[in-house]
Write a protein that holds these residues in place. Structure first.
Motif, PDB file in Angstrom:
ATOM      1  N   ALA A 360      29.713 -26.809 -49.487  1.00 33.85           N
ATOM      2  CA  ALA A 360      28.563 -26.772 -48.572  1.00 33.85           C
ATOM      3  C   ALA A 360      28.091 -25.341 -48.348  1.00 33.85           C
ATOM      4  CB  ALA A 360      28.930 -27.433 -47.246  1.00 33.85           C
ATOM      5  N   LEU A 361      29.031 -24.430 -48.188  1.00 35.16           N
ATOM      6  CA  LEU A 361      28.672 -23.026 -47.986  1.00 35.16           C
ATOM      7  C   LEU A 361      27.997 -22.441 -49.226  1.00 35.16           C
ATOM      8  CD1 LEU A 361      31.955 -21.867 -46.192  1.00 35.16           C
ATOM      9  CD2 LEU A 361      29.694 -22.019 -45.136  1.00 35.16           C
ATOM     10  N   GLU A 362      28.523 -22.768 -50.393  1.00 37.21           N
ATOM     11  CA  GLU A 362      27.987 -22.201 -51.633  1.00 37.21           C
ATOM     12  C   GLU A 362      26.585 -22.724 -51.949  1.00 37.21           C
ATOM     13  OE1 GLU A 362      31.083 -23.072 -54.465  1.00 37.21           O
ATOM     14  OE2 GLU A 362      31.800 -20.993 -54.396  1.00 37.21           O
ATOM     15  N   ARG A 363      26.238 -23.880 -51.432  1.00 32.88           N
ATOM     16  CA  ARG A 363      24.891 -24.420 -51.701  1.00 32.88           C
ATOM     17  C   ARG A 363      23.802 -23.616 -51.016  1.00 32.88           C
ATOM     18  NH1 ARG A 363      27.480 -29.506 -52.175  1.00 32.88           N
ATOM     19  NH2 ARG A 363      27.536 -29.890 -49.924  1.00 32.88           N
ATOM     20  N   TYR A 364      24.175 -22.803 -50.031  1.00 37.55           N
ATOM     21  CA  TYR A 364      23.160 -22.065 -49.269  1.00 37.55           C
ATOM     22  C   TYR A 364      23.533 -20.586 -49.181  1.00 37.55           C
ATOM     23  CZ  TYR A 364      21.756 -26.765 -48.002  1.00 37.55           C
ATOM     24  OH  TYR A 364      21.339 -28.089 -48.051  1.00 37.55           O
ATOM     25  N   PRO A 365      23.543 -19.882 -50.321  1.00 35.31           N
ATOM     26  CA  PRO A 365      23.943 -18.469 -50.320  1.00 35.31           C
ATOM     27  C   PRO A 365      23.010 -17.580 -49.517  1.00 35.31           C
ATOM     28  CG  PRO A 365      23.003 -19.094 -52.444  1.00 35.31           C
ATOM     29  CD  PRO A 365      23.163 -20.355 -51.667  1.00 35.31           C
ATOM     30  N   GLN A 366      21.773 -18.057 -49.309  1.00 36.71           N
ATOM     31  CA  GLN A 366      20.830 -17.274 -48.510  1.00 36.71           C
ATOM     32  C   GLN A 366      21.167 -17.335 -47.021  1.00 36.71           C
ATOM     33  OE1 GLN A 366      20.315 -20.172 -49.854  1.00 36.71           O
ATOM     34  NE2 GLN A 366      18.993 -21.471 -48.581  1.00 36.71           N
ATOM     35  N   VAL A 367      22.003 -18.288 -46.634  1.00 36.99           N
ATOM     36  CA  VAL A 367      22.374 -18.449 -45.228  1.00 36.99           C
ATOM     37  C   VAL A 367      23.836 -18.055 -44.981  1.00 36.99           C
ATOM     38  CG1 VAL A 367      22.576 -20.097 -43.298  1.00 36.99           C
ATOM     39  CG2 VAL A 367      20.690 -20.294 -44.941  1.00 36.99           C
ATOM     40  N   TYR A 368      24.716 -18.453 -45.890  1.00 35.93           N
ATOM     41  CA  TYR A 368      26.149 -18.240 -45.682  1.00 35.93           C
ATOM     42  C   TYR A 368      26.725 -17.272 -46.714  1.00 35.93           C
ATOM     43  CZ  TYR A 368      25.549 -22.634 -43.096  1.00 35.93           C
ATOM     44  OH  TYR A 368      25.123 -23.610 -42.238  1.00 35.93           O
ATOM     45  N   ARG A 369      27.592 -16.393 -46.247  1.00 36.08           N
ATOM     46  CA  ARG A 369      28.358 -15.518 -47.139  1.00 36.08           C
ATOM     47  C   ARG A 369      29.833 -15.741 -46.883  1.00 36.08           C
ATOM     48  NH1 ARG A 369      30.980 -10.773 -46.701  1.00 36.08           N
ATOM     49  NH2 ARG A 369      30.112 -10.321 -44.617  1.00 36.08           N
ATOM     50  N   ILE A 370      30.528 -16.260 -47.884  1.00 38.21           N
ATOM     51  CA  ILE A 370      31.964 -16.470 -47.773  1.00 38.21           C
ATOM     52  C   ILE A 370      32.658 -15.110 -47.880  1.00 38.21           C
ATOM     53  CG2 ILE A 370      33.969 -17.621 -48.779  1.00 38.21           C
ATOM     54  CD1 ILE A 370      31.943 -19.707 -49.928  1.00 38.21           C
ATOM     55  N   VAL A 371      33.568 -14.829 -46.974  1.00 31.22           N
ATOM     56  CA  VAL A 371      34.144 -13.488 -46.879  1.00 31.22           C
ATOM     57  C   VAL A 371      35.077 -13.159 -48.036  1.00 31.22           C
ATOM     58  CG1 VAL A 371      35.593 -11.968 -45.483  1.00 31.22           C
ATOM     59  CG2 VAL A 371      33.817 -13.357 -44.388  1.00 31.22           C
ATOM     60  N   PRO A 372      36.152 -13.912 -48.284  1.00 29.27           N
ATOM     61  CA  PRO A 372      37.094 -13.497 -49.332  1.00 29.27           C
ATOM     62  C   PRO A 372      36.593 -13.794 -50.736  1.00 29.27           C
ATOM     63  CG  PRO A 372      37.842 -15.534 -48.350  1.00 29.27           C
ATOM     64  CD  PRO A 372      36.637 -15.117 -47.573  1.00 29.27           C
ATOM     65  N   ALA A 373      37.161 -13.112 -51.710  1.00 25.99           N
ATOM     66  CA  ALA A 373      36.846 -13.362 -53.119  1.00 25.99           C
ATOM     67  C   ALA A 373      37.238 -14.798 -53.474  1.00 25.99           C
ATOM     68  CB  ALA A 373      37.608 -12.373 -53.998  1.00 25.99           C
ATOM     69  N   LYS A 374      36.520 -15.362 -54.425  1.00 27.39           N
ATOM     70  CA  LYS A 374      36.715 -16.773 -54.758  1.00 27.39           C
ATOM     71  C   LYS A 374      38.128 -17.067 -55.233  1.00 27.39           C
ATOM     72  CE  LYS A 374      34.261 -20.598 -56.931  1.00 27.39           C
ATOM     73  NZ  LYS A 374      33.006 -21.010 -57.606  1.00 27.39           N
ATOM     74  N   THR A 375      38.742 -16.132 -55.920  1.00 28.16           N
ATOM     75  CA  THR A 375      40.075 -16.362 -56.494  1.00 28.16           C
ATOM     76  C   THR A 375      41.171 -16.447 -55.440  1.00 28.16           C
ATOM     77  OG1 THR A 375      40.311 -13.982 -56.827  1.00 28.16           O
ATOM     78  CG2 THR A 375      39.529 -15.294 -58.706  1.00 28.16           C
ATOM     79  N   VAL A 376      40.895 -15.978 -54.215  1.00 24.45           N
ATOM     80  CA  VAL A 376      41.945 -15.976 -53.179  1.00 24.45           C
ATOM     81  C   VAL A 376      41.480 -16.666 -51.897  1.00 24.45           C
ATOM     82  CG1 VAL A 376      43.093 -13.926 -54.083  1.00 24.45           C
ATOM     83  CG2 VAL A 376      41.274 -13.660 -52.381  1.00 24.45           C
ATOM     84  N   ARG A 377      40.494 -17.525 -51.998  1.00 31.14           N
ATOM     85  CA  ARG A 377      40.014 -18.227 -50.807  1.00 31.14           C
ATOM     86  C   ARG A 377      41.091 -19.137 -50.229  1.00 31.14           C
ATOM     87  NH1 ARG A 377      34.128 -20.392 -52.898  1.00 31.14           N
ATOM     88  NH2 ARG A 377      33.051 -18.375 -52.932  1.00 31.14           N
ATOM     89  N   SER A 378      41.288 -19.024 -48.954  1.00 25.83           N
ATOM     90  CA  SER A 378      42.272 -19.840 -48.266  1.00 25.83           C
ATOM     91  C   SER A 378      41.803 -21.284 -48.130  1.00 25.83           C
ATOM     92  CB  SER A 378      42.539 -19.268 -46.869  1.00 25.83           C
ATOM     93  OG  SER A 378      43.311 -20.146 -46.097  1.00 25.83           O
ATOM     94  N   ARG A 379      42.731 -22.218 -48.327  1.00 30.35           N
ATOM     95  CA  ARG A 379      42.436 -23.619 -48.021  1.00 30.35           C
ATOM     96  C   ARG A 379      42.503 -23.864 -46.524  1.00 30.35           C
ATOM     97  NH1 ARG A 379      46.818 -26.231 -49.143  1.00 30.35           N
ATOM     98  NH2 ARG A 379      47.870 -24.230 -48.995  1.00 30.35           N
ATOM     99  N   MET A 380      43.223 -22.984 -45.831  1.00 31.70           N
ATOM    100  CA  MET A 380      43.518 -23.198 -44.416  1.00 31.70           C
ATOM    101  C   MET A 380      42.485 -22.572 -43.488  1.00 31.70           C
ATOM    102  SD  MET A 380      46.440 -24.943 -44.179  1.00 31.70           S
ATOM    103  CE  MET A 380      45.634 -25.959 -45.432  1.00 31.70           C
ATOM    104  N   ASN A 381      42.002 -21.390 -43.830  1.00 32.21           N
ATOM    105  CA  ASN A 381      41.107 -20.643 -42.941  1.00 32.21           C
ATOM    106  C   ASN A 381      39.869 -20.224 -43.718  1.00 32.21           C
ATOM    107  OD1 ASN A 381      44.188 -19.581 -42.326  1.00 32.21           O
ATOM    108  ND2 ASN A 381      43.110 -20.273 -40.505  1.00 32.21           N
ATOM    109  N   ILE A 382      38.791 -20.944 -43.508  1.00 31.38           N
ATOM    110  CA  ILE A 382      37.546 -20.699 -44.245  1.00 31.38           C
ATOM    111  C   ILE A 382      36.700 -19.731 -43.425  1.00 31.38           C
ATOM    112  CG2 ILE A 382      35.411 -21.777 -45.047  1.00 31.38           C
ATOM    113  CD1 ILE A 382      38.222 -24.067 -45.036  1.00 31.38           C
ATOM    114  N   CYS A 383      36.610 -18.483 -43.881  1.00 29.01           N
ATOM    115  CA  CYS A 383      35.937 -17.413 -43.146  1.00 29.01           C
ATOM    116  C   CYS A 383      34.590 -17.092 -43.799  1.00 29.01           C
ATOM    117  CB  CYS A 383      36.811 -16.155 -43.122  1.00 29.01           C
ATOM    118  SG  CYS A 383      38.397 -16.383 -42.293  1.00 29.01           S
ATOM    119  N   PHE A 384      33.541 -17.068 -42.985  1.00 27.99           N
ATOM    120  CA  PHE A 384      32.211 -16.788 -43.532  1.00 27.99           C
ATOM    121  C   PHE A 384      31.309 -16.171 -42.463  1.00 27.99           C
ATOM    122  CE2 PHE A 384      32.291 -21.140 -41.966  1.00 27.99           C
ATOM    123  CZ  PHE A 384      31.080 -21.323 -41.317  1.00 27.99           C
ATOM    124  N   ARG A 385      30.218 -15.600 -42.927  1.00 25.86           N
ATOM    125  CA  ARG A 385      29.198 -15.032 -42.044  1.00 25.86           C
ATOM    126  C   ARG A 385      27.909 -15.823 -42.184  1.00 25.86           C
ATOM    127  NH1 ARG A 385      31.170 -10.294 -39.686  1.00 25.86           N
ATOM    128  NH2 ARG A 385      29.638 -10.977 -38.125  1.00 25.86           N
TER     129      ARG A 385
END
Length: 445
Positions: A360-385
């Motif tokens: 859902a976050l990746e579908r709207y890159p103009q609105v959401y920026r996922i904080v960590p690099a894709k290779t180490v994204r946590s399953r537990m704590n999804i952090c974004f701006r």
């Protein structure tokens, strides 16, 4: 006033607990097993309390396939307390192994006339030199919690003895959010004369503040270099507080695993430690407090002393049995739910929920920026701006989420932003509802 079924809570900890467990807990608090008193009122040394401990240990052993040569401990003081306990124990273990080696070498040297003076004085002198020149604790710093652990180690033994083998900020513009390749790590070289070069290699498997999770066990810690003399693997210590019992773990690769209960396992109040029995008496001896003081090394409190806790079946002091009971209920339910799949069943669910949210976050890159690099994204704590970290937009996002019954989404105070903590007790329905809200908010921008 909303009911429990009206909201989904994504707080980072204390985290949600399964409703079924809480309903059973309400009854147990009033009248445990028809005893006429509640579980918080029973003696921690009673047969009932011992059964609670045994049941919790068995459920955890089943879920993670914990081998017989590991001990499970329940302690207080939280994961932060284990930052200290790890140092106290592993340093005392390192010193004792060096003392035994020095005693053997010097006894022979004195008998052969190659060394003058008494054995005890010579051993102490050698130990002082080895502590000064060789004692190292390796830390992989990938987020706020591993950083705090390394700082506690430096506070206890001195910064010169702490080797930050990896500081992930160095390769990420001064911020956490990536894990550099293992070839860049600066682990303490192993010593060819037997024994590890470092007293431990420490890392935090999942960083709640920064949304970084190790995708797998570090390959460089799997085996020894081909020319190594010692056959023991590196003494790997992992803080798994925030992804405990959320995925398969090869326990045999670790010397120690610990985790605070308040994320995936239970309520605040206990910490679980899984430690290899070779690091505990009678298999291993630890340096005496008197020797540690002579070497200017710290002596830990008895309530954090793993040998003492193990010897007393985690009941050296008054253990909060209710907290252990809750953890046991959570783990027992997972055993019943997933059967032969064990913790792999819960891992499948956690991956499914995380994928819903990241997609859902990746579908709207103009609105959401996922904080960590894709290779180490946590399953537990999804952090974004939201909208590049715009304060008003993020405030509006949180307000809209709360109106939709989606609570606990504010990021950690140290970094801001949004954080959805996707722990085991967050149901698939909750992740779906949050994904729908992500969609609707983005379309409205």
């Amino acid at each position: 006033m909303p009911s429990r079924s009206d909201v989904h809570y994504f707080g980072a900890g204390p985290a949600p607990l399964p409703t079924a467990v809480l309903e059973r807990a309400a009854g147990a608090l009033l009248n445990y097993k028809d005893m006429g008193i509640g579980i918080c009122e029973i003696s921690h040394r009673s047969p009932e309390a011992n059964q609670v401990l045994a049941d919790a240990k068995q459920s955890l052993t089943t879920l993670l396939d914990i081998p017989d040569d590991y001990e499970i401990l329940f302690l207080q003081s939280g994961g932060s307390g284990e930052f200290s306990a790890v140092v106290y124990h592993m340093v005392a273990l390192w010193v004792e192994r060096r003392r035994l080696r020095a005693e053997e070498d010097l006894r022979t040297a004195i008998a052969d006339g190659k060394t003058e003076g008494g054995l005890e004085a010579n051993v102490l002198a050698r130990l002082k030199k080895e502590v000064e020149e060789e004692l190292k604790l390796d830390y992989l710093v990938t987020g706020s919690w591993s950083l705090k652990a390394s700082q506690e180690a430096a506070r206890l033994v001195g910064s010169k003895h702490v080797n930050v083998a990896l500081d992930a900020r160095e390769a990420n513009g001064g911020k956490f959010g990536a894990i550099p390749p293992e070839s860049d790590w600066r682990l303490t070289p192993r010593i060819r004369e037997g024994g590890s070069g470092s007293a431990l290699v420490y890392y935090c498997d999942n960083e709640t503040v920064d949304g970084v999770e190790f995708p797998s066990f570090p390959q460089c810690l799997e085996t020894l270099p081909e020319d190594a003399v010692d056959n023991d693997p590196p003494l790997v210590v992992a803080d798994m507080s925030s992804n405990f019992i959320s995925r398969k773990v090869d326990v045999k690769k670790y010397a120690v695993i610990f985790g605070g209960a308040q994320k995936n396992v239970g309520n605040t109040g206990i910490t679980i430690v899984i430690v290899h029995k070779s690091l505990l008496p009678p298999a291993a001896r630890l340096a005496s407090p008197d020797l540690l003081r002579q070497l200017n090394l710290p002596v830990g409190p008895v309530t954090l002393d793993w040998p003492t806790i193990a010897k007393n079946n985690s009941l050296y002091n008054t253990l909060p049995i209710f907290d252990v009971w809750v953890a046991g209920q959570v783990m027992g339910d997972l055993v019943q739910t997933f059967g032969a799949k064990k913790i792999a069943g819960q891992e499948d669910v956690s991956i499914q929920k995380a994928k819903l949210l990241y997609d859902a976050l990746e579908r709207y890159p103009q609105v959401y920026r996922i904080v960590p690099a894709k290779t180490v994204r946590s399953r537990m704590n999804i952090c974004f701006r939201v909208c590049g970290g715009d304060a008003d937009k993020e405030k509006a996002f949180l307000a809209g989420a709360e109106k939709s019954g989606l609570l606990g989404l504010k990021g950690h105070r140290s970094v801001g932003g949004i954080r959805a903590s996707n722990y085991n007790a967050v149901p698939l329905e909750g992740a779906q509802k949050l994904a729908e809200y992500l969609e609707s908010f983005a379309r409205a921008q």
